[in-house]
Structure formats: structure tokens, C-alpha cells
Design an enzyme around this catalytic site. Structure first.
Site, PDB file in Angstrom:
ATOM      1  N   SER A  52       1.804   7.188   0.699  1.00 32.66           N
ATOM      2  CA  SER A  52       3.148   7.762   0.576  1.00 32.66           C
ATOM      3  C   SER A  52       3.651   7.843  -0.864  1.00 32.66           C
ATOM      4  CB  SER A  52       4.139   6.944   1.401  1.00 32.66           C
ATOM      5  OG  SER A  52       4.082   5.585   1.014  1.00 32.66           O
ATOM      6  N   ASP A 358      14.266   3.763  -0.709  1.00 32.32           N
ATOM      7  CA  ASP A 358      14.440   3.569   0.738  1.00 32.32           C
ATOM      8  C   ASP A 358      13.831   2.275   1.269  1.00 32.32           C
ATOM      9  OD1 ASP A 358      11.770   4.078   0.470  1.00 32.32           O
ATOM     10  OD2 ASP A 358      11.662   5.630   2.013  1.00 32.32           O
ATOM     11  N   HIS A 361       9.839   2.685  -1.143  1.00 34.23           N
ATOM     12  CA  HIS A 361       9.540   3.695  -2.174  1.00 34.23           C
ATOM     13  C   HIS A 361      10.618   3.765  -3.249  1.00 34.23           C
ATOM     14  CE1 HIS A 361       7.833   5.135   1.752  1.00 34.23           C
ATOM     15  NE2 HIS A 361       6.745   4.993   1.031  1.00 34.23           N
TER      16      HIS A 361
END
Ligand SMILES: *[C@@H]1O[C@H](CO)[C@@H](O)[C@H](O)[C@H]1NC(C)=O
Length: 396
Positions: A52, A358, A361
């Protein structure tokens, strides 16, 4: 645990010393980095791999297309406010805006690296990104054994296979050698998702035991890329996981002595990341010895990010340094069951004043500083920019 605790105690003076040195460097970075024009001509394309931290839309696009089964109600990183700062819509990037790989592309005057799943035709010699949210370094068999397999075909190996299958379209009639010669491969980071499954069970021993296995898998994959013809490879290490809001939340209530006094990060978790990074760099050294003509640079995401946590104000971060900008009520504005984007979640007014976006991240603002640190050579070893200058001269 006792052993980990001792490690933490003895290393805190070193950490303090390192912090002082790092601080001096921080001033230099801040001065040197006003926005500079793109460096055109170094690389003509970028191939991305990873999880991610590097996914520019593969997870979201393949879910929306129904190519894969999506495993959560609120598509990870695919709903507002993801993307609000730069794209003004969710793009599947796990941030409010651009990722590190986006800033690298911009630096070289290239378009943002498109996801393979985006449905755009793969252009001759063009950039492609294979990174997918949640991608583990170890293949599906391992995850199957552990009962932690949520999505097939996103592992590091699956990404390499996809790349191999696409090579004929990427190279077409021109030769792959030429294309590889002028392309940069960003390979990673990998490992974070393997460790986080062990960490979420709070099985630190298992996570430690995984390290050599994961680092060896990454090293084999890098060698495979070299066999395919890759000549410029950037291999990032892990972020300082002890500073990331999601892990701070997961291990909330740890002993006071487990925390670094200056940053508030969990020291033993940072040491865990550093150990992975040390093993990885040792492997990269071995690969360099075997392939002296290949440029392999280690991208030190760990120290580039640690700067920001160590000296937040210097970089313009005025929010609560360790809190997530987007999340739900919790000690670090993280509630593991109510993620960013859920209807009851909250988002800060100014993401550019936060490092963490978040929970797992970072914000675009943090990603930008990290990318700058890599590209000015402070956090790439060897210096990626020096290599690019000599590559350009050689081509003249
Ligand atoms: C990296 O290389 C570039 C180009 O040679 C140079 O300008 C820069 O100062 C180097 N960075 C470091 C940290 O040595």
C-alpha cells in the site's frame, strides 16, 4: 519480551545521539529543498512493485472491475477523503495525495506511474506499477498455512509474474535491454504486511523469526529482476513502524520505558524495522558483488521518515505528531474497527500539518519530504542522483 526490553534500554543513548546528528542534517535538508525543476533524461520509465505504500490504484481498480473479490465494506483507500489534497477524489492511493513513487516520477519529469490494472494500454517502454495494497513478500502458500490469506495473486511473486507476462507488451519490437537501461525499478517496500499479520496477533517472536525468510525472498526477487535485464533498482527498507499510529495503537499501554523520550515512538518496534533493514542491506551488498554492473540503491525510508518524527516543526508539521489525521476516537486518533473513510470517522482540517494520514499510512506532505530526502542522496545508498548524473554523461 524480557530480552526485547533489555535491548530497548541499552539503545536509548544511541538513539539520543543519533537524534542529535539527524537534527543537524535536518537543517541542511530544509535549506536545500525548495522545489527544484524536474531532472529530465535520467530515466524514461519507472516500474513499481510493493504494497500500500506504493500502490497507485491497482487494488481499487481491480476491485471496482470485479476482477478480484474485495474483502471489506469500505474499499480500502478508495473512498473520500482519500486523495482529497491532490487528486480531489480517491484514486486508490493510501494517502490524502501523492505517494513517494509519485514524487519520484515527478522528479524525473515522468507521468505518475499508472497501475497495471487501470485498463490503460501499456505503452511501449512506458511506466507500470504492480504494487497492490496488502501485498505480502511471502507467497500465498505461506499465508494459506497461516490462515491469513485474504486475497490471492497480489504477493511479491505474483507481481513479478505479472511483470514477466507484460514484458512482451512493454518492450514490443524494440529490445528490452534498451528499455531496462533507461528505467528505474522501485522494488518495495515489502514485508510490512507479512509482519503486521504476526503483529496483530501480538506474536513478536513469530515476526522476528520471519525476518530472514522475508529478506531472503526479497533478495531472490531482486536477483530475478536482474536476470530479466533490470539495471537500475531501488530497494526501499521498512518505515519506522514504532512511530506509525496504527502500531502505536495496537501496542497502546506498553511500559513507559518502551517509548523513545524525544519522539514518543515505540523503540523496540523501531529496532524491529531497523533489524529488517540491516538484513536487507547485507543481502543487497551480496547481490552487488555478484552483479557489479547493476545499480542497486537502498532507499532508507526508515531514517527519511524518522527525521519527520524527530523534528516535526522543522518540516511544517504542527498537528499532534503521532496522531493520524483521518481516523476515529482513540489515543492516536485510530480505532482499528473504524477506519478512515468510514461514515463515523473524522478528518483533520489541514492534512499537510500531519505526518500520519490514516493510521498505517503517511500524508502527502510526509511522502514529499521522504521522496526529497531520497532524491537528494541523503537517504539513498549509493546516492541515486549521483548515479543518474553519470548515467546521463555516459549516454552523451
Ligand atoms: C548526491 O549526488 C548529487 C549529484 O552528484 C549531489 O548534488 C548531492 O549533493 C549528492 N548527495 C549527497 C548527500 O551526497
Amino acid at each position: 519480551m524480557a530480552c526485547l526490553y533489555l535491548l530497548t534500554k541499552t539503545s536509548s543513548t544511541n538513539a539520543l545521539l543519533a537524534t542529535v546528528v539527524v537534527g543537524l542534517v535536518a537543517v541542511a535538508v530544509a535549506v536545500a529543498l525548495s522545489s527544484s525543476p524536474p531532472v529530465v533524461g535520467c530515466y524514461t520509465s519507472i516500474f513499481g512493485f510493493g504494497d500500500s505504500i506504493t500502490d497507485t490504484g491497482n487494488y481499487m481498480t481491480s476491485c471496482l472491475k470485479g476482477v478480484v473479490q474485495c474483502d471489506d465494506e469500505y474499499l480500502k483507500c478508495s473512498v473520500p477523503p482519500y486523495g482529497e489534497t491532490f487528486f480531489h477524489r480517491p484514486t486508490g492511493r493510501c494517502s490524502d495525495g501523492r505517494l513517494i513513487i509519485d514524487f519520484i516520477a515527478e522528479h524525473y519529469g515522468l507521468p505518475l506511474v499508472p497501475p497495471y490494472a487501470g485498463g490503460e494500454d501499456i505503452k511501449l517502454g512506458g511506466s507500470v506499477n504492480f504494487a497492490v495494497i496488502g501485498a505480502p513478500a511471502l507467497d500465498d502458500t505461506y499465508r494459506d498455512e497461516q490462515g491469513t490469506l485474504t486475497r490471492k495473486d497480489i504477493s511479491m511473486k505474483a507481481q513479478l509474474d505479472r511483470f514477466k507476462n507484460l514484458l512482451p507488451s512493454i518492450c514490443k519490437t524494440s529490445n528490452c535491454e534498451e528499455i531496462f537501461g533507461s528505467s528505474l525499478i522501485v522494488f518495495g517496500p515489502f514485508g510490512g504486511d507479512d509482519y503486521s499479520s504476526a503483529m496483530s496477533k501480538k506474536d513478536i517472536k513469530e515476526a522476528h523469526l520471519l525476518q530472514p525468510r522475508i529478506v531472503n525472498a526479497i533478495a531472490s526477487a531482486v536477483e530475478e529482476l536482474i536476470e530479466l535485464g533490470a539495471v537500475n533498482i531501488m530497494v526501499p527498507g521498512l518505515m519506522p513502524d514504532g512511530c506509525i499510529a496504527i502500531t502505536l495503537t495496537l501496542f497502546y499501554g506498553s511500559n513507559q520505558n518502551d517509548y523513545d523520550l524525544t519522539t514518543g515512538c515505540l523503540s523496540w518496534l523501531n529496532e524491529f524495522s531497523q533489524n529488517h533493514n540491516k538484513l536487507l542491506q547485507n543481502e543487497l551488498n551480496r547481490i552487488r558483488d555478484r552483479h557489479p554492473n547493476v545499480f542497486i540503491t537502498y532507499a532508507d525510508y526508515y531514517n527519511a521518515a524518522l527525521q519527520l518524527f524527530g523534528f516535526p516543526a522543522k518540516y511544517g508539521f504542527h498537528g499532534r505528531t503521532l496522531d493520524a489525521c483521518c481516523g476515529s476516537e482513540g489515543p492516536y486518533n485510530v480505532d482499528t474497527s473504524i477506519g478512515c473513510g468510514f461514515p463515523s470517522s473524522n478528518v483533520c482540517a489541514d492534512p499537510s500539518s500531519y505526518i500520519d494520514w490514516d493510521g498505517p499510512h503517511l500524508t502527502e506532505a510526509a511522502n514529499r519530504w521522504i521522496a526529497k530526502g531520497l532524491l537528494n542522496g541523503l537517504y539513498t545508498n549509493p546516492n541515486i542522483t549521483a548515479s543518474c548524473v553519470s548515467a546521463t554523461l555516459n549516454n552523451l
